[in-house]
Design an enzyme around this catalytic site. Structure first.
Site, PDB file in Angstrom:
ATOM      1  N   SER A  16       0.811  -1.229   0.000  1.00  0.00           N
ATOM      2  CA  SER A  16       0.000   0.000   0.000  1.00  0.00           C
ATOM      3  C   SER A  16       0.836   1.267   0.000  1.00  0.00           C
ATOM      4  O   SER A  16       0.380   2.311  -0.460  1.00  0.00           O
ATOM      5  CB  SER A  16      -0.937   0.009   1.211  1.00  0.00           C
ATOM      6  N   ASP A 194      -0.384   6.227  11.403  1.00  0.00           N
ATOM      7  CA  ASP A 194      -0.318   4.890  12.021  1.00  0.00           C
ATOM      8  C   ASP A 194       1.102   4.340  12.079  1.00  0.00           C
ATOM      9  O   ASP A 194       1.300   3.167  12.363  1.00  0.00           O
ATOM     10  CB  ASP A 194      -1.228   3.905  11.284  1.00  0.00           C
ATOM     11  N   HIS A 197       1.817   3.988   7.174  1.00  0.00           N
ATOM     12  CA  HIS A 197       1.391   4.601   5.915  1.00  0.00           C
ATOM     13  C   HIS A 197       1.725   6.094   5.929  1.00  0.00           C
ATOM     14  O   HIS A 197       1.172   6.845   6.733  1.00  0.00           O
ATOM     15  CB  HIS A 197      -0.111   4.409   5.707  1.00  0.00           C
TER      16      HIS A 197
END
Length: 225
Positions: A16, A194, A197
């Protein structure tokens, strides 16, 4: 000096952090690079090296660990016939050691990760004899405490990545070192909500580490005509 010859095709692959909400309807190299470090790199390479005509392709896929990335390697890397590949993988392999039981997800150890990673690069060299270079980016966390449990696990996968890079004579981008330098002056929340990310500021930290590793000339003022 920048390592990429004119009209090089650079494929970025990973999880991601690479994906960053890329537009999957986009033609390769056309648009929709996401909101992360690949988008920053596309913009910087295009702005500073317009004479190079470099093609940037984002093949990141949110949630991938090494096994899931391997399953799509054919379509998302080999079929694109890149001149260079840039890989960032490993943070999800580390993360699953902590949330895997709740997700009932498979958990992989660094030695298994390293074996699969090594195999992917062996396959790539065999299938793409004209491949000009491989860039291996370390997984990382925006976490200043080096004894924090997940950071320790991420470091184990980072060391595995570095061993693979060394075996394949790839450029190794120590993203964690760049992140740690940033964290000597700023709190992790400035770059990531977090710790994993990156927001746009965090993505620029990642991009900066990559650009420094490939010979990007920040003060470039003349074209290679």
């Amino acid at each position: 000096m920048l390592i990429f010859p004119r009209r090089s095709r650079i494929v970025f692959v990973g999880d991601s952090i690479t994906d960053a909400d890329r537009d999957r309807s986009a033609l390769p190299g056309g648009w929709g690079f996401g909101q992360g470090y690949v988008n920053h790199l596309h913009n910087m390479l295009t702005a500073v090296y317009p004479d190079k005509d470099l093609m940037t392709v984002n093949s990141g896929n949110s949630g991938d660990d090494i096994m899931e990335m391997a399953q799509r390697w054919e379509d998302d890397v080999l079929d694109l016939e890149p001149d260079f590949i840039s890989v960032m993988i490993g943070v999800n392999d580390a993360w699953r050691h902590f949330d895997g039981t709740l997700r009932q997800a498979a958990v992989h150890e660094p030695d298994e990760f390293e074996e699969v990673y090594d195999g992917l690069l062996d396959l790539t060299r065999a299938r793409l004899p004209k491949l000009q270079g491989i860039i291996v980016m370390s997984p990382f966390m925006f976490e200043a405490n080096r004894d924090e449990a997940m950071r320790v696990k991420v470091e184990a996968f980072s060391r595995a990545s570095q061993r693979v890079a060394e075996k394949h004579h790839a450029i190794f981008v120590d993203v964690q070192a760049e992140v740690d330098h940033f964290l000597t002056r700023q709190h992790p929340c400035i770059a990531s909500a977090d710790r994993v990310h990156p927001n746009e500021r965090g993505a620029m930290v990642v991009a900066h580490s990559w650009l420094r590793s490939v010979g990007f000339e920040w003060e470039r003022s003349a074209f290679d005509d």
